[in-house]
Design a protein around this motif. Structure first.
Motif, PDB file in Angstrom:
ATOM      1  N   ARG B  64       1.090  -1.152   0.073  1.00  0.00           N
ATOM      2  CA  ARG B  64       0.057  -0.130   0.126  1.00  0.00           C
ATOM      3  C   ARG B  64       0.822   1.273  -0.079  1.00  0.00           C
ATOM      4  O   ARG B  64       0.414   2.244  -0.427  1.00  0.00           O
ATOM      5  CB  ARG B  64      -0.887  -0.055   1.322  1.00  0.00           C
ATOM      6  CG  ARG B  64      -1.900  -1.100   1.267  1.00  0.00           C
ATOM      7  CD  ARG B  64      -2.886  -1.009   2.466  1.00  0.00           C
ATOM      8  NE  ARG B  64      -2.338  -0.983   3.649  1.00  0.00           N
ATOM      9  CZ  ARG B  64      -1.993   0.027   4.538  1.00  0.00           C
ATOM     10  NH1 ARG B  64      -2.317   1.254   4.103  1.00  0.00           N
ATOM     11  NH2 ARG B  64      -1.243  -0.149   5.733  1.00  0.00           N
ATOM     12  N   PHE B  65       2.206   1.120   0.332  1.00  0.00           N
ATOM     13  CA  PHE B  65       2.976   2.255   0.491  1.00  0.00           C
ATOM     14  C   PHE B  65       3.878   2.181  -0.896  1.00  0.00           C
ATOM     15  O   PHE B  65       4.474   1.280  -1.395  1.00  0.00           O
ATOM     16  CB  PHE B  65       4.065   2.075   1.547  1.00  0.00           C
ATOM     17  CG  PHE B  65       3.523   2.271   2.872  1.00  0.00           C
ATOM     18  CD1 PHE B  65       2.440   1.289   3.305  1.00  0.00           C
ATOM     19  CD2 PHE B  65       3.718   3.270   3.482  1.00  0.00           C
ATOM     20  CE1 PHE B  65       2.022   1.595   4.820  1.00  0.00           C
ATOM     21  CE2 PHE B  65       3.049   3.614   4.960  1.00  0.00           C
ATOM     22  CZ  PHE B  65       2.138   2.736   5.430  1.00  0.00           C
ATOM     23  N   SER B  66       4.097   3.348  -1.622  1.00  0.00           N
ATOM     24  CA  SER B  66       4.845   3.651  -2.523  1.00  0.00           C
ATOM     25  C   SER B  66       5.398   5.139  -2.465  1.00  0.00           C
ATOM     26  O   SER B  66       4.890   6.182  -1.836  1.00  0.00           O
ATOM     27  CB  SER B  66       4.128   3.479  -3.953  1.00  0.00           C
ATOM     28  OG  SER B  66       3.124   4.499  -3.880  1.00  0.00           O
ATOM     29  N   ALA B  67       6.424   5.243  -3.247  1.00  0.00           N
ATOM     30  CA  ALA B  67       7.302   6.710  -3.291  1.00  0.00           C
ATOM     31  C   ALA B  67       7.840   6.950  -4.342  1.00  0.00           C
ATOM     32  O   ALA B  67       8.195   5.914  -5.135  1.00  0.00           O
ATOM     33  CB  ALA B  67       8.102   6.666  -2.073  1.00  0.00           C
ATOM     34  N   GLU B  68       7.916   8.100  -4.810  1.00  0.00           N
ATOM     35  CA  GLU B  68       8.746   8.554  -6.220  1.00  0.00           C
ATOM     36  C   GLU B  68       9.335   9.718  -5.717  1.00  0.00           C
ATOM     37  O   GLU B  68       8.997  10.464  -5.011  1.00  0.00           O
ATOM     38  CB  GLU B  68       7.728   8.569  -7.426  1.00  0.00           C
ATOM     39  CG  GLU B  68       6.646   9.609  -7.280  1.00  0.00           C
ATOM     40  CD  GLU B  68       5.767   9.679  -8.467  1.00  0.00           C
ATOM     41  OE1 GLU B  68       5.514   8.765  -9.336  1.00  0.00           O
ATOM     42  OE2 GLU B  68       5.009  10.834  -8.793  1.00  0.00           O
ATOM     43  N   ARG B  69      10.304   9.808  -6.666  1.00  0.00           N
ATOM     44  CA  ARG B  69      11.073  11.209  -6.770  1.00  0.00           C
ATOM     45  C   ARG B  69      11.180  11.805  -8.089  1.00  0.00           C
ATOM     46  O   ARG B  69      11.800  10.891  -8.810  1.00  0.00           O
ATOM     47  CB  ARG B  69      12.696  10.961  -6.056  1.00  0.00           C
ATOM     48  CG  ARG B  69      13.252  12.197  -5.818  1.00  0.00           C
ATOM     49  CD  ARG B  69      14.622  11.907  -5.260  1.00  0.00           C
ATOM     50  NE  ARG B  69      15.216  13.251  -4.665  1.00  0.00           N
ATOM     51  CZ  ARG B  69      16.660  13.512  -4.561  1.00  0.00           C
ATOM     52  NH1 ARG B  69      17.089  12.352  -4.443  1.00  0.00           N
ATOM     53  NH2 ARG B  69      17.044  14.631  -4.223  1.00  0.00           N
ATOM     54  N   THR B  70      10.579  12.882  -8.441  1.00  0.00           N
ATOM     55  CA  THR B  70      10.739  13.270  -9.678  1.00  0.00           C
ATOM     56  C   THR B  70      11.679  14.319 -10.037  1.00  0.00           C
ATOM     57  O   THR B  70      12.233  15.238  -9.036  1.00  0.00           O
ATOM     58  CB  THR B  70       9.364  13.922 -10.078  1.00  0.00           C
ATOM     59  OG1 THR B  70       9.076  15.083  -9.022  1.00  0.00           O
ATOM     60  CG2 THR B  70       8.258  13.014  -9.940  1.00  0.00           C
ATOM     61  N   GLY B  71      12.605  14.277 -10.970  1.00  0.00           N
ATOM     62  CA  GLY B  71      13.662  15.203 -11.401  1.00  0.00           C
ATOM     63  C   GLY B  71      14.764  15.193 -10.519  1.00  0.00           C
ATOM     64  O   GLY B  71      15.302  15.989 -10.614  1.00  0.00           O
TER      65      GLY B  71
END
Lengths: 113, 113
Positions: B64-71
Protein backbone atom coordinates in the motif's frame (compact mmCIF):
# COMPACT_ATOMS: atom_id res chain seq x y z
CA UNK A 1 22.38 -6.97 10.44
CA UNK A 2 22.99 -3.84 12.41
CA UNK A 3 21.27 -2.66 15.56
CA UNK A 4 21.54 0.10 18.10
CA UNK A 5 20.43 0.00 21.71
CA UNK A 6 19.69 2.82 24.08
CA UNK A 7 19.17 1.18 27.45
CA UNK A 8 17.66 4.19 29.22
CA UNK A 9 14.23 5.53 28.38
CA UNK A 10 14.91 8.68 30.38
CA UNK A 11 17.89 10.40 31.93
CA UNK A 12 17.44 13.05 34.60
CA UNK A 13 20.20 15.51 35.43
CA UNK A 14 20.45 18.83 37.23
CA UNK A 15 21.51 21.90 35.30
CA UNK A 16 25.26 22.39 35.46
CA UNK A 17 25.99 18.72 36.04
CA UNK A 18 27.61 16.48 33.44
CA UNK A 19 25.31 14.27 31.41
CA UNK A 20 25.73 10.94 29.66
CA UNK A 21 23.26 9.28 27.32
CA UNK A 22 24.18 5.69 26.58
CA UNK A 23 24.27 3.87 23.27
CA UNK A 24 25.61 0.46 22.28
CA UNK A 25 25.80 -0.89 18.78
CA UNK A 26 26.01 -4.14 16.91
CA UNK A 27 27.27 -3.85 13.34
CA UNK A 28 29.32 -5.95 10.99
CA UNK A 29 32.33 -4.18 9.59
CA UNK A 30 33.26 -0.63 10.44
CA UNK A 31 30.64 1.23 12.43
CA UNK A 32 29.22 4.52 11.22
CA UNK A 33 27.52 6.08 14.23
CA UNK A 34 25.44 9.19 14.70
CA UNK A 35 23.60 11.15 17.37
CA UNK A 36 20.49 13.17 16.60
CA UNK A 37 18.30 15.30 18.86
CA UNK A 38 14.59 15.92 18.53
CA UNK A 39 12.78 18.82 20.15
CA UNK A 40 8.97 18.71 20.54
CA UNK A 41 7.11 18.82 17.22
CA UNK A 42 10.35 19.17 15.33
CA UNK A 43 12.35 16.95 13.04
CA UNK A 44 15.67 15.44 13.95
CA UNK A 45 18.77 17.60 14.22
CA UNK A 46 22.23 16.17 13.61
CA UNK A 47 24.60 16.46 16.58
CA UNK A 48 27.70 14.49 15.69
CA UNK A 49 29.06 11.41 13.96
CA UNK A 50 31.82 8.85 14.22
CA UNK A 51 33.22 7.53 10.97
CA UNK A 52 36.87 6.90 11.73
CA UNK A 53 39.73 8.51 13.58
CA UNK A 54 39.72 9.91 17.11
CA UNK A 55 37.54 8.09 19.57
CA UNK A 56 36.31 11.37 21.08
CA UNK A 57 34.06 13.18 18.66
CA UNK A 58 32.97 16.76 19.23
CA UNK A 59 29.68 18.04 17.90
CA UNK A 60 27.11 20.79 18.06
CA UNK A 61 25.95 22.64 21.19
CA UNK A 62 28.89 21.45 23.30
CA UNK A 63 28.06 17.76 22.95
CA UNK A 64 30.67 15.10 22.44
CA UNK A 65 30.64 11.33 22.15
CA UNK A 66 33.14 8.66 22.99
CA UNK A 67 33.53 5.70 20.67
CA UNK A 68 34.66 2.55 22.46
CA UNK A 69 35.27 -0.39 20.16
CA UNK A 70 35.90 -2.97 22.87
CA UNK A 71 32.63 -2.12 24.61
CA UNK A 72 30.79 -1.43 21.34
CA UNK A 73 29.52 1.81 22.81
CA UNK A 74 29.05 5.35 21.59
CA UNK A 75 27.88 7.35 24.61
CA UNK A 76 26.84 10.98 24.25
CA UNK A 77 28.25 13.39 26.82
CA UNK A 78 28.23 17.01 27.83
CA UNK A 79 30.29 18.49 30.66
CA UNK A 80 27.61 20.89 31.90
CA UNK A 81 23.92 20.37 31.12
CA UNK A 82 21.51 23.18 30.28
CA UNK A 83 17.75 23.18 30.78
CA UNK A 84 17.47 23.81 27.05
CA UNK A 85 19.19 20.45 26.40
CA UNK A 86 15.97 18.72 27.48
CA UNK A 87 14.85 16.76 24.43
CA UNK A 88 14.70 13.30 22.88
CA UNK A 89 18.05 11.89 21.79
CA UNK A 90 18.55 9.16 19.20
CA UNK A 91 21.62 7.11 18.48
CA UNK A 92 21.83 5.65 14.96
CA UNK A 93 24.07 3.56 12.76
CA UNK A 94 24.54 3.22 9.03
CA UNK A 95 26.19 0.30 7.26
CA UNK A 96 28.29 2.44 4.96
CA UNK A 97 27.67 5.92 6.23
CA UNK A 98 25.48 6.67 3.23
CA UNK A 99 22.72 4.10 3.51
CA UNK A 100 19.64 4.15 5.71
CA UNK A 101 19.93 4.97 9.38
CA UNK A 102 19.00 2.37 11.96
CA UNK A 103 17.87 4.12 15.10
CA UNK A 104 17.81 3.25 18.76
CA UNK A 105 14.59 3.65 20.69
CA UNK A 106 15.53 7.10 21.94
CA UNK A 107 16.35 8.52 25.36
CA UNK A 108 14.46 11.43 26.86
CA UNK A 109 16.81 13.82 28.61
CA UNK A 110 15.29 16.00 31.31
CA UNK A 111 17.48 18.73 32.76
CA UNK A 112 16.05 20.34 35.87
CA UNK A 113 16.88 23.91 36.93
CA UNK B 1 19.62 28.40 3.48
CA UNK B 2 16.30 26.61 3.29
CA UNK B 3 16.06 23.26 4.97
CA UNK B 4 14.03 20.20 4.10
CA UNK B 5 10.35 21.06 3.90
CA UNK B 6 7.38 18.72 4.13
CA UNK B 7 3.72 19.20 3.44
CA UNK B 8 1.18 19.03 4.83
CA UNK B 9 2.36 19.38 8.41
CA UNK B 10 -0.75 17.55 9.59
CA UNK B 11 -3.11 15.26 7.76
CA UNK B 12 -6.25 13.66 9.12
CA UNK B 13 -7.91 11.08 6.93
CA UNK B 14 -10.49 8.35 7.14
CA UNK B 15 -9.62 4.69 7.03
CA UNK B 16 -9.54 3.44 3.46
CA UNK B 17 -8.64 6.77 1.86
CA UNK B 18 -5.41 7.40 -0.06
CA UNK B 19 -2.96 10.08 1.07
CA UNK B 20 0.04 11.80 -0.49
CA UNK B 21 2.85 13.31 1.54
CA UNK B 22 5.35 15.65 -0.05
CA UNK B 23 9.01 16.30 0.64
CA UNK B 24 11.15 19.10 -0.78
CA UNK B 25 14.79 18.29 -0.08
CA UNK B 26 17.60 20.77 0.27
CA UNK B 27 18.65 21.99 -3.16
CA UNK B 28 21.53 19.96 -4.56
CA UNK B 29 21.15 17.04 -2.19
CA UNK B 30 21.33 13.83 -4.18
CA UNK B 31 20.02 11.41 -1.56
CA UNK B 32 16.53 11.40 -0.08
CA UNK B 33 15.08 9.19 2.65
CA UNK B 34 11.68 8.56 4.17
CA UNK B 35 11.27 7.38 7.75
CA UNK B 36 8.25 6.77 9.96
CA UNK B 37 8.09 7.59 13.65
CA UNK B 38 5.43 5.98 15.78
CA UNK B 39 5.00 5.25 19.46
CA UNK B 40 4.97 1.53 19.03
CA UNK B 41 7.69 1.10 16.41
CA UNK B 42 10.06 3.99 17.03
CA UNK B 43 11.91 5.39 14.03
CA UNK B 44 11.75 3.11 10.99
CA UNK B 45 13.34 3.44 7.59
CA UNK B 46 10.93 3.29 4.66
CA UNK B 47 12.69 4.09 1.39
CA UNK B 48 15.91 5.65 0.05
CA UNK B 49 16.60 7.39 -3.26
CA UNK B 50 20.13 8.04 -4.47
CA UNK B 51 20.54 9.93 -7.72
CA UNK B 52 19.36 7.89 -10.70
CA UNK B 53 19.85 4.53 -9.00
CA UNK B 54 16.97 2.20 -8.25
CA UNK B 55 15.52 3.13 -4.86
CA UNK B 56 16.00 0.96 -1.79
CA UNK B 57 12.43 0.02 -0.92
CA UNK B 58 13.31 -2.55 1.69
CA UNK B 59 11.61 -0.67 4.52
CA UNK B 60 8.18 -0.23 2.98
CA UNK B 61 5.78 -2.14 5.27
CA UNK B 62 3.29 -3.21 2.61
CA UNK B 63 2.40 -2.77 -1.03
CA UNK B 64 0.00 0.00 0.00
CA UNK B 65 3.07 2.21 0.40
CA UNK B 66 4.91 3.69 -2.57
CA UNK B 67 7.14 6.65 -3.24
CA UNK B 68 8.59 8.46 -6.17
CA UNK B 69 11.13 11.16 -6.69
CA UNK B 70 10.64 13.35 -9.70
CA UNK B 71 13.53 15.04 -11.45
CA UNK B 72 15.89 14.11 -8.65
CA UNK B 73 14.26 16.60 -6.34
CA UNK B 74 10.75 16.53 -4.86
CA UNK B 75 9.50 13.25 -3.48
CA UNK B 76 5.97 12.03 -2.80
CA UNK B 77 5.10 9.20 -0.43
CA UNK B 78 1.72 7.66 -1.20
CA UNK B 79 -0.25 5.45 1.14
CA UNK B 80 -3.23 3.71 -0.39
CA UNK B 81 -6.24 2.45 1.52
CA UNK B 82 -4.96 3.87 4.79
CA UNK B 83 -5.29 1.87 7.98
CA UNK B 84 -5.28 3.09 11.58
CA UNK B 85 -1.86 1.54 12.12
CA UNK B 86 -0.50 3.93 9.47
CA UNK B 87 -0.96 6.80 11.94
CA UNK B 88 2.51 8.16 12.60
CA UNK B 89 4.84 11.05 11.86
CA UNK B 90 6.44 10.64 8.46
CA UNK B 91 9.90 12.19 8.27
CA UNK B 92 11.86 13.03 5.16
CA UNK B 93 15.62 13.57 5.09
CA UNK B 94 18.11 14.56 2.42
CA UNK B 95 21.86 14.24 2.19
CA UNK B 96 24.48 15.81 -0.07
CA UNK B 97 26.90 13.63 -2.02
CA UNK B 98 29.96 12.40 -0.19
CA UNK B 99 28.59 13.51 3.17
CA UNK B 100 27.20 11.25 5.84
CA UNK B 101 24.79 13.50 7.73
CA UNK B 102 21.13 13.38 6.87
CA UNK B 103 19.12 16.58 7.25
CA UNK B 104 15.57 16.04 8.41
CA UNK B 105 12.39 17.90 7.69
CA UNK B 106 9.78 18.72 10.37
CA UNK B 107 7.62 15.77 9.43
CA UNK B 108 4.00 15.17 8.50
CA UNK B 109 1.75 13.92 11.27
CA UNK B 110 -0.75 11.49 9.76
CA UNK B 111 -3.82 10.49 11.70
CA UNK B 112 -6.10 7.80 10.30
CA UNK B 113 -9.54 7.75 11.90
Amino acid sequence: AQSVAQPEDQVNVAEGNPLTVKCTYSVSGNPYLFWYVQYPNRGLQFLLKYITGDNLVKGSYGFEAEFNKSQTSFHLKKPSALVSDSALYFCASSSTGFQKLVFGTGTRLLVSP
Amino acid sequence: GAGVSQSPSNKVTEKGKDVELRCDPISGHTALYWYRQSLGQGLEFLIYFQGNSAPDKSGLPSDRFSAERTGGSVSTLTIQRTQQEDSAVYLCASRPSLHNEQFFGPGTRLTVL
